[in-house]
Design a protein around this motif. Structure first.
Motif, short mmCIF file in Angstrom:
data_model
loop_
_atom_site.label_atom_id
_atom_site.label_comp_id
_atom_site.label_asym_id
_atom_site.label_seq_id
_atom_site.Cartn_x
_atom_site.Cartn_y
_atom_site.Cartn_z
N VAL A 19 -42.49 -2.82 -4.51
CA VAL A 19 -43.09 -1.61 -3.94
C VAL A 19 -43.55 -1.86 -2.51
O VAL A 19 -43.34 -1.04 -1.62
CB VAL A 19 -44.26 -1.12 -4.84
N ILE A 20 -44.16 -3.01 -2.25
CA ILE A 20 -44.63 -3.33 -0.90
C ILE A 20 -43.45 -3.46 0.07
O ILE A 20 -43.49 -2.94 1.19
CB ILE A 20 -45.47 -4.63 -0.92
N ILE A 21 -42.38 -4.10 -0.34
CA ILE A 21 -41.20 -4.27 0.53
C ILE A 21 -40.54 -2.92 0.82
O ILE A 21 -40.23 -2.61 1.97
CB ILE A 21 -40.20 -5.26 -0.11
N ILE A 22 -40.36 -2.12 -0.20
CA ILE A 22 -39.74 -0.80 0.01
C ILE A 22 -40.63 0.06 0.89
O ILE A 22 -40.16 0.73 1.82
CB ILE A 22 -39.45 -0.12 -1.36
N GLY A 23 -41.93 0.04 0.65
CA GLY A 23 -42.87 0.80 1.49
C GLY A 23 -42.85 0.33 2.93
O GLY A 23 -42.90 1.12 3.87
N SER A 24 -42.77 -1.01 3.16
CA SER A 24 -42.71 -1.56 4.51
C SER A 24 -41.44 -1.12 5.24
O SER A 24 -41.47 -0.78 6.43
CB SER A 24 -42.77 -3.08 4.46
N ILE A 25 -40.33 -1.14 4.54
CA ILE A 25 -39.06 -0.70 5.15
C ILE A 25 -39.14 0.77 5.54
O ILE A 25 -38.72 1.16 6.64
CB ILE A 25 -37.88 -0.97 4.19
#
Length: 154
Positions: A19-25
């Motif tokens: 979730v953090i990686i997708i949100g960052s992208i």
């Protein structure tokens, strides 16, 4: 359904990281679009301002020439006389068109006034703004002088 609601396991570390990686992208993409929009706005605003400055200078100079009773052009310095008392001088100095030694329009790279015919009844004005991002705004116009106007070109 009750089985899933009573489940107290929570989220795993891998799910939180995903979730953090997708949100960052997603945030990175949104910020890039926003920065691109700001750059475009700044570029368009600067181009519009330069075009307005060049157009305004040509408009005012044309109006002053049409009111003048005597037009003198020497070394690309335009001197206009009205009623033998009011004298207006236009010249390019230090990237600015000066009107009676006061800055009139800034950011100008070229200001040329030349006779456009042999009778000296037509003047050609060319004004270029300073180059911005490889482009500059330019305007050219021809002014026909009315009968009775004294023209001196040296």
């Amino acid at each position: 359904m009750k089985k899933y609601l009573n489940n107290e396991r929570g989220l795993t570390l891998i799910e939180i990281l995903a979730v953090i990686i997708i949100g960052s992208i997603i945030m990175l993409l949104i910020s890039n679009v926003h920065l691109f929009g700001q750059k475009q706005y700044k570029s368009q605003s600067e181009k519009s301002r330069h075009l307005f400055d060049v157009t305004y200078a040509a408009k005012v100079i044309t109006k002053e020439i049409r009111k003048a009773e005597k037009v003198m052009l020497k070394d690309n310095i335009l001197t206009l006389t009205l009623n033998d008392t009011n004298e207006t001088v236009f010249e390019l100095r230090n990237d600015a068109i000066l009107k009676n030694t006061s800055p009139f329009v800034l950011g100008i790279s070229e200001f040329m006034i030349i006779p456009a015919d042999d009778n000296k009844r037509k003047l050609k004005i060319k004004i270029n703004s300073l180059e911005q991002n490889g482009k500059n705004e330019s305007i050219e116009t021809e002014i026909y002088l009315r009968e009775g106007v004294i023209v001196e070109i040296k």
